[in-house]
Write an enzyme that holds these catalytic residues in place. Structure first.
Site, PDB file in Angstrom:
ATOM      1  CG  ASN A 101       8.305  40.623  72.719  1.00  0.00           C
ATOM      2  OD1 ASN A 101       7.413  40.004  72.952  1.00  0.00           O
ATOM      3  ND2 ASN A 101       9.406  40.594  71.663  1.00  0.00           N
ATOM      4  CD  GLU A 488       6.955  20.925  58.881  1.00  0.00           C
ATOM      5  OE1 GLU A 488       6.957  21.905  58.249  1.00  0.00           O
ATOM      6  OE2 GLU A 488       7.240  20.855  60.169  1.00  0.00           O
ATOM      7  CE  LYS A 492       9.751  20.848  61.666  1.00  0.00           C
ATOM      8  NZ  LYS A 492       8.901  21.772  61.631  1.00  0.00           N
ATOM      9  CD  GLU A 495      12.369  24.161  62.029  1.00  0.00           C
ATOM     10  OE1 GLU A 495      12.306  25.375  62.094  1.00  0.00           O
ATOM     11  OE2 GLU A 495      11.449  23.315  62.097  1.00  0.00           O
ATOM     12  CG  HIS A 511      11.855  20.832  35.304  1.00  0.00           C
ATOM     13  ND1 HIS A 511      12.074  21.029  33.927  1.00  0.00           N
ATOM     14  CD2 HIS A 511      10.762  20.286  35.516  1.00  0.00           C
ATOM     15  CE1 HIS A 511      10.983  20.110  33.341  1.00  0.00           C
ATOM     16  NE2 HIS A 511      10.078  19.877  34.453  1.00  0.00           N
ATOM     17  CE  LYS A 610       6.724  26.115  69.404  1.00  0.00           C
ATOM     18  NZ  LYS A 610       7.000  25.507  68.161  1.00  0.00           N
TER      19      LYS A 610
HETATM   20  C1  G6P Z   1       9.039  30.230  63.593  1.00  0.00           C
HETATM   21  C2  G6P Z   1       8.873  28.656  64.363  1.00  0.00           C
HETATM   22  C3  G6P Z   1       8.364  27.746  63.285  1.00  0.00           C
HETATM   23  C4  G6P Z   1       6.947  28.308  63.007  1.00  0.00           C
HETATM   24  C5  G6P Z   1       6.782  29.627  62.482  1.00  0.00           C
HETATM   25  C6  G6P Z   1       5.519  30.384  62.652  1.00  0.00           C
HETATM   26  O1  G6P Z   1       9.789  30.017  62.578  1.00  0.00           O
HETATM   27  O2  G6P Z   1      10.144  28.391  64.565  1.00  0.00           O
HETATM   28  O3  G6P Z   1       8.219  26.616  63.994  1.00  0.00           O
HETATM   29  O4  G6P Z   1       6.242  27.455  62.261  1.00  0.00           O
HETATM   30  O5  G6P Z   1       7.771  30.482  63.369  1.00  0.00           O
HETATM   31  O6  G6P Z   1       5.206  30.437  63.637  1.00  0.00           O
HETATM   32  P1  G6P Z   1       3.517  30.587  63.902  1.00  0.00           P
HETATM   33  O7  G6P Z   1       3.565  30.419  65.246  1.00  0.00           O
HETATM   34  O8  G6P Z   1       2.742  31.520  63.253  1.00  0.00           O
HETATM   35  O9  G6P Z   1       2.966  29.127  63.511  1.00  0.00           O
END
Ligand code: G6P
Length: 615
Positions: A101, A488, A492, A495, A511, A610
């Protein structure tokens, strides 16, 4: 991004690994693979494009024996998602297998050198380069697997959490990390390794979080030795007890994790607030702030760094900190901050917000801020993750594991913690009045009930979603505290439904985005009765007079907006700074039902992951 899991012990590795891969699938689902080592030295490697379920299906009737194994679920960085590029990657002689990873930045240089030495490559991955390098070092130096892995990693520039097995070495598993997470679970005569604790928790609660630049040799009888990559000196085993339960990792009767996480919000907010509002709701006490009183007292500026939904939470935090701490506050995307040569002093407090605590850009922003002398404060969810371990102090949001890729309960938890942070620091600085603290703190205590109330909108939103499922574009508008709520809400929707959605400050609409308004494009307007209410009523009028359709998030009994909007979703009255928490719930539900109606996989939307552990 990418999840790795490994097992060595007395049981069949396959079962542990496949279950673990399902738990880690939120980290990426472009392909999955597994390597199993049998006692007789047979190394079986299986891979499949797509989700873990595809891998499982492809293995029916195959030999999946072996009590040592490693597995991987991939979010593609180098090379398209296909079987060849899937992990585990094996060395040329097929005696070594690796899961990885992270990203090896100098893989091209290493690859060229290996090609000179006669190595050929079958994938486009940086990971294959690493496993070939380990093999090369091992053959050249005639050394142990451990020495070869260590020597190879010293040549690598980049980020990694790796697990390596060797055909003729069925009693040893080698793991190492730099900038990507890795947890070791200690069982009875068995050891587990994984990118996070979720694949481990049902077998043991005793874990060690490997630190950056550490390498560990794990042998069959659960003997674990951790050494520094740099000087080969042994590190102490810092064994910690997990506070995580298997139930938290299951859907608990809901159709999806996202739905569960939306509906959990009344109780996750309780957990987030617990013990932090004291004296009968008059004061807010965050230990991370109290222990660093002087820093907050003498701070000259706050800079938030974050990505994704956490960045949206930061925008709300900015407003609250400005108001309550009387300080200049900036909000930066971590990815921009880290390369922006920012001007930072030791009077700055940098607040890093991250659900996972592993986001690579946010981690790098923290390192940069620290190197320039700033005090770095973390607001994270995953306990023991890299960001909380690399910050000077911080506050956990304590909303439990968030598994759906789209953030919901973590976002409302982050906003809640940031408001508490503003109140607590504001009290220390003497910049917020005691009656304001009392008003907001006691309203925070009522938030779980408020969210229970808001969630009653579920059937209404579900019906509304049917009307708008086939829209191609959405506009989300808000002002003040709810401009970030609009961002936000739009995030949502895009995504999880793949509908284009744009969040905008309501007054900025004229604008540019106003040109897009027609009957085909719904506009969602967050319009509570706050200090900007009259202004947003005008903004709604501007949309309506151009034939736009308006879905308004309003307070109960707001007749001015009810007269104008085509649809109203009513939220309870709360102090202005808390409106983003109540207003974001119907937006989560709207995105959820539209995505479900479109047949999307809301927990694992395409191309996303995630935990974004690569740049
Ligand atoms: C990814 C996830 C989002 C999250 C972002 C930041 O894009 O899909 O849900 O907000 O990462 O991640 P973090 O763990 O740093 O909040």
């Amino acid at each position: 991004m990418c999840g790795i899991v490994g097992y060595i012990g007395k049981h069949k590795a396959y079962d542990v690994l496949v279950k673990g891969l399902h738990r880690l699938e939120y980290r990426g689902y472009d392909s999955a693979g597994i390597a199993l080592l049998k006692d007789d030295g047979t190394l079986n490697v299986y891979k499949a494009k797509g989700k873990v379920a595809n891998l499982e299906a492809s293995l029916s009737g195959k030999d999946v024996e072996g009590t040592l194994g490693i597995a991987h679920t991939r979010w593609a960085t180098h090379g398209e998602p296909n079987d060849m590029n899937a992990h585990p990657q094996v060395s040329q002689s097929r005696s070594l297998a690796i899961v990885h990873n992270g990203t090896i930045e100098n893989y091209n240089v290493l690859k060229e050198a290996l090609v000179q030495h006669g190595y050929t490559f079958t994938s486009e991955t940086d990971t294959e380069v690493l496993v070939q390098l380990i093999e090369y070092v091992k053959q050249e130096n005639r050394c142990s697997l451990f020495d070869a892995v260590r020597e190879a990693l010293l040549q690598v520039v980049g980020a990694y959490a790796i697990a390596v097995v060797e055909k003729d070495n069925p009693d040893t598993l080698i793991v190492a990390r730099k900038s990507s997470p890795l947890v070791i679970g200690i069982g009875q005569d068995e050891t587990f390794i994984a990118s996070d604790a979720t694949p481990i928790v049902e077998y043991t609660n005793q874990v060690i979080y490997l630190k950056d630049d550490e390498i560990a040799v794990i042998s069959r009888k659960a003997a674990i030795q951790i050494l520094s990559l740099e000087n080969n000196l042994p590190s102490q085993l810092n064994i910690q007890t997990l506070r995580l339960s298997v139930e938290q990792l299951e859907k608990g009767g809901y159709d999806t994790f996202m739905q569960k996480e939306i509906f959990e919000q009344p109780s996750t907010l309780c957990d987030c607030l617990r013990g932090r509002i004291v004296d009968g709701g008059e004061r807010v006490v965050l230990s991370g702030v109290i222990e660093n009183k002087e820093r907050f007292l003498h701070a000259e500026r706050i800079i938030f760094v974050a990505c994704g939904s956490s960045w949206h939470a930061a925008l709300i935090g900015k407003r609250a900190m400005q108001e309550m701490c009387q300080l200049p506050v900036e909000v930066e995307y971590a990815s921009e901050f880290r390369y922006g040569n920012p001007y930072i002093t030791d009077k700055d407090i940098v607040i890093a917000i991250s659900q996972s605590g592993e986001t690579a850009d946010t981690l790098a922003a923290i390192q940069l801020a620290k190197s320039k002398g700033a005090f770095v404060y973390g607001v994270c969810n995953v306990v023991g993750a890299s960001i909380p371990r690399n910050t000077d102090s911080g506050t956990y949001i304590h909303v439990g594991p968030e598994i759906g890729v789209a953030s919901t309960k973590a976002f409302t938890g982050q906003v809640t913690v940031l408001l508490m942070l503003a109140l607590c620091a504001g009290e220390i600085r003497g910049t917020v009045r005691p009656d304001t603290i009392k008003e907001i703190a006691s309203a925070l205590l009522r938030m779980p009930d408020m969210l229970t109330e808001v969630l009653k909108l579920d059937p209404v939103v579900s019906e509304l979603a049917k009307i708008f499922t086939y829209a191609h574009n959405f506009l989300y508008l808000g002002r003040g505290y709810n401009y970030p709520t609009a961002l936000e809400g739009a995030l949502k929707l895009k995504e999880i439904s793949y509908i284009h959605a744009e969040g905008y400050p309501a007054a900025e609409m004229k604008h540019g985005p106003i040109a897009l308004i027609d009957q085909e494009m719904p506009t969602v307007i967050i319009a509570p009765k706050d200090s900007l209410h009259d202004k947003i009523v005008s903004n709604i009028q501007q949309v309506k007079s151009r034939g736009g359709l308006v879905i308004a998030i309003t307070n109960k009994g707001d007749s001015a907006i009810a007269r104008l909007a085509n649809y109203c979703l009513e939220i309870p009255d709360v102090p202005e700074c808390l409106t983003p928490i109540v207003a974001s719930v119907p937006l989560q539900l709207l995105a959820y039902y539209i995505a479900i109606n479109k047949g999307r996989n809301v927990d694992q939307p395409r191309n996303l992951a995630k935990s974004v552990t690569v740049e």
